[in-house]
Write a protein that holds these residues in place. Structure first.
Motif, PDB file in Angstrom:
ATOM      1  N   GLN A   1       0.839  -1.196   0.000  1.00 55.81           N
ATOM      2  CA  GLN A   1       0.000   0.000   0.000  1.00 55.81           C
ATOM      3  C   GLN A   1       0.875   1.248   0.000  1.00 55.81           C
ATOM      4  O   GLN A   1       1.902   1.306   0.674  1.00 55.81           O
TER       5      GLN A   1
ATOM      6  N   ARG B   1     -10.156  -0.377 -10.850  1.00 54.83           N
ATOM      7  CA  ARG B   1     -10.147  -1.638 -10.113  1.00 54.83           C
ATOM      8  C   ARG B   1      -9.679  -1.420  -8.672  1.00 54.83           C
ATOM      9  O   ARG B   1      -8.795  -0.601  -8.414  1.00 54.83           O
ATOM     10  N   LYS B   2     -10.254  -2.161  -7.741  1.00 55.18           N
ATOM     11  CA  LYS B   2      -9.860  -2.110  -6.333  1.00 55.18           C
ATOM     12  C   LYS B   2      -8.851  -3.221  -6.031  1.00 55.18           C
ATOM     13  O   LYS B   2      -8.945  -4.323  -6.577  1.00 55.18           O
TER      14      LYS B   2
ATOM     15  N   GLY C   1      -8.693  -2.962  -0.513  1.00 52.64           N
ATOM     16  CA  GLY C   1      -9.753  -1.966  -0.647  1.00 52.64           C
ATOM     17  C   GLY C   1      -9.365  -0.668  -1.304  1.00 52.64           C
ATOM     18  O   GLY C   1     -10.233   0.157  -1.611  1.00 52.64           O
ATOM     19  N   GLY C   2      -8.076  -0.413  -1.539  1.00 50.84           N
ATOM     20  CA  GLY C   2      -7.662   0.802  -2.218  1.00 50.84           C
ATOM     21  C   GLY C   2      -7.659   0.632  -3.725  1.00 50.84           C
ATOM     22  O   GLY C   2      -7.781  -0.486  -4.245  1.00 50.84           O
ATOM     23  N   ASP C   3      -7.524   1.758  -4.448  1.00 49.54           N
ATOM     24  CA  ASP C   3      -7.477   1.695  -5.911  1.00 49.54           C
ATOM     25  C   ASP C   3      -6.183   1.005  -6.345  1.00 49.54           C
ATOM     26  O   ASP C   3      -5.090   1.370  -5.906  1.00 49.54           O
TER      27      ASP C   3
ATOM     28  N   GLU D   1      -1.243  -0.821  -4.423  1.00 50.10           N
ATOM     29  CA  GLU D   1      -2.506  -0.083  -4.391  1.00 50.10           C
ATOM     30  C   GLU D   1      -2.366   1.141  -3.498  1.00 50.10           C
ATOM     31  O   GLU D   1      -1.506   1.207  -2.618  1.00 50.10           O
TER      32      GLU D   1
ATOM     33  N   ALA E   1      -6.478   3.014   1.189  1.00 51.98           N
ATOM     34  CA  ALA E   1      -7.895   3.346   1.139  1.00 51.98           C
ATOM     35  C   ALA E   1      -8.159   4.566   2.013  1.00 51.98           C
ATOM     36  O   ALA E   1      -7.569   4.712   3.087  1.00 51.98           O
TER      37      ALA E   1
END
Length: 591
Positions: free
Chosen positions: A444, A525-526, A530-532, A588, A591
């Motif tokens: 992340q 898309r996730k 849960g983040g992009d 990603e 979130a």
């Protein structure tokens, strides 16, 4: 036999006869065209006025529409006439619009054109009689041979009948059955004009007086009921636009050469301008020839086969050519986890007890699933499309879409909801971006406190580089990301406004990847947390795709005799999964 000086006659179209294009003309479908005169051209070619070879009188009969054709005096018309007399050409064809169909049966329509063709579509539309006229053939001298057109139709004689008389006089000449030397002009439905006037109400009489007054004002005191224009046409005094009739001031040859010049001038208006025709004359011409667009050249198809409109697909070939293929669809992976402290080698002190090494075994099995694409074509459509091989084109399209769907399933999954019947089973083809933590490292990128876009992507690059130490895959991986992410990273600048990375290769070296590939389907898309989703980093040789011999990509076709349908199916039965631990990274945004 009609009272018409024709050169040949025959069926324009036959009723209750199936044409080669599958249509059947119903009885009296063109009944409203009986008695009408239509242009006759060669082989439905509207590219030039030279292809207008005459005209034809239509007659509705039991069994179809019969045509009496008269060739014009143009070189093309006379050549066509000689071909008919010699038996070289013997088929008619029609062009009609306003069609009303019930299935494949034409119930109603309007015939706009008769064509002399090499081979007609309607099997019965043949020339039956050829009339040869001698030079002194004057048998029909006292008979009417003029067939006048509907209002608004094109008269190549500019308002004159074939004998050179004004059109209105020719029309009156056809009313011999009820003409009585002046009585016709004074009577209306058996009543004299005086009796009709006396039968009007006071309000109707006042209206009549006003109209006559307006008409007399337009005449500027000429005092006559009718006036004659420069072309010999008589105009009614009640017609306010009588003096504004359209007259073609240019010959047909002039018009023909101008239209041919439109191909090089770009537009028809430019062609008229180059020929010295004024705007007013162009306006007159546009009113003088109905459906002038029929004379324009036909549109040319730029591509023989339709161009496919789809998202960019360069990444598909990268994925399909990069994964590892094995000849069986069911496979399992087994690993020994040597990371726990107990798995380490130990030192020995004399007299102490030696402790056994303990480590865990990990195993994962992957089985196959079926992925397919199905299409259907009506057999009539397959036969009618002659410009290219539509079946071959359709097969290529099906294979292209199947490859795209498989590549998407390997990297991101198909994106359909879990409850969808069409979803590709992710336990059989396991997407890389959300695979188990043993195989895909989830990273992340924190964006807290970063308001500028460039700051976020600088943080992205740093986080990718820091997380690279956890990667255990084969060789140097590739990065799959979005076009927006790649653009923003290439736009990064230093404090002096100079780009940080000269090109994609420089950026790839900074990120420690072999290349950067953009995937349009990654937008929105996730990620697993849960983040992009921002990127997937993987060496595709660590992703294994298995298919048995019978499950390889296969194409099937079948014919549905009940619905005249040709059906095509392409499918494969395969499995896919990462088989090397920690061989992928899913990046990603937090979130």
């Amino acid at each position: 036999m009609v009272n018409f000086d024709y050169d040949c006659s025959g069926w324009a179209t036959k009723a209750n006869t199936k044409c080669y294009d599958g249509l059947t003309i119903a009885e009296d479908a063109f009944k409203g065209c009986s008695g009408q005169t239509v242009p006759m051209v060669y082989n439905h070619d509207h590219s030039s006025l030279d292809n207008v070879i005459g005209h034809a009188l239509l007659e509705n009969r039991k069994g179809g529409v019969y045509a009496y054709a008269k060739f014009n005096d143009t070189p093309t018309g006379q050549t066509a006439k000689k071909c008919v007399e010699n038996g070289d050409l013997n088929a008619f064809s029609i062009w009609a619009n306003g069609l009303q169909k019930a299935g494949q049966v034409v119930k109603h329509g309007v015939i706009r054109e008769l064509s002399l063709v090499l081979a007609g579509c309607n099997p019965g539309a043949l020339i039956q009689e050829v009339v040869k006229h001698s030079a002194d053939n004057m048998d029909d001298e006292g008979c009417e041979a003029f067939i006048f057109n509907d209002p608004g139709s094109l008269s190549l004689e500019h308002g004159m009948d074939p004998e050179g008389n004004p059109l209105e006089e020719a029309v009156l000449a056809h009313s011999d059955d009820n003409k009585e030397d002046g009585k016709m002009a004074e009577e209306t439905n058996g009543k004299t004009l005086e009796e009709v006037y006396n039968s009007m109400t006071d309000e109707q009489k006042e209206c009549c007086h006003a109209l006559v007054g307006l008409a007399l004002e337009e005449q500027d005191g000429d005092g006559g009921e009718d006036e004659e224009d420069e072309s010999g046409m008589k105009n009614n005094v009640f017609d306010k636009d009588a003096g504004k009739q359209t007259v073609l001031k240019h010959s047909i040859d002039d018009i023909n050469s101008i239209i041919k010049g439109a191909k090089t001038s770009g537009t028809l208006k430019a062609a008229f301008d180059n020929a010295g025709v004024e705007q007013g004359e162009i306006d007159e011409l546009s009113h003088g020839i109905d459906n002038i667009d029929w004379l324009f050249p036909e549109d040319h198809l730029l591509d023989t086969t339709p161009r496919i409109i789809d998202k960019p697909d360069d990444w598909v070939s990268v994925v399909m050519g990069g994964v590892k293929h094995i000849p069986f669809s069911r496979f399992k992976s087994m690993f020994a986890d040597l990371t726990p402290e107990d798995a380490r080698a130990k030192g020995y002190v004399k007299g102490n007890y030696k402790i056994e090494e303990v480590f865990g075994l990990l195993r994962r099995s992957t089985g196959p699933t079926t992925v397919y694409k199905k299409q259907k074509l009506d057999r009539d459509d397959v036969n009618d499309i002659t410009s290219f091989d539509v079946v071959s084109w359709l097969r290529n399209e099906m294979r292209y879409k199947l490859n795209r769907e498989l590549a998407l399933a390997y990297i991101l999954g198909d994106g359909r909801q879990a409850a969808s019947e069409d979803k590709i089973d992710e336990n059989c083809i396991r997407p890389i971006f959300n695979d188990a933590d043993l195989f895909t490292i989830k990273v992340q990128v924190a964006t807290t406190g970063l308001s500028k876009v460039e700051d976020k992507y600088k943080a992205f690059i740093k986080q990718v580089i820091r997380s690279r130490k956890e990667y255990r895959g084969s060789g140097t991986p590739a990065m799959f990301t979005t076009e927006d992410a790649l653009t923003e990273m290439l736009l990064l600048e230093d404090g002096m406004g100079r780009p940080l990375y000269a090109d994609e290769a420089a950026l790839a070296r900074k990120l420690r990847v072999s290349k950067i590939v953009t995937v349009p389907e990654m937008d929105g898309r996730k990620g697993a947390k849960g983040g992009d989703l921002a990127a997937v980093i993987v060496n595709l040789s660590d992703y294994t795709v298995g298919a048995d011999k019978g499950g390889a990509v296969s194409m099937f076709d079948d014919f549905d005799i009940d619905y005249n349908a040709m059906k095509y199916l392409i499918e494969t039965r395969c499995s896919g999964a990462l088989t090397t631990p920690y061989s992928a990274m899913a990046i990603e945004w937090a979130a």
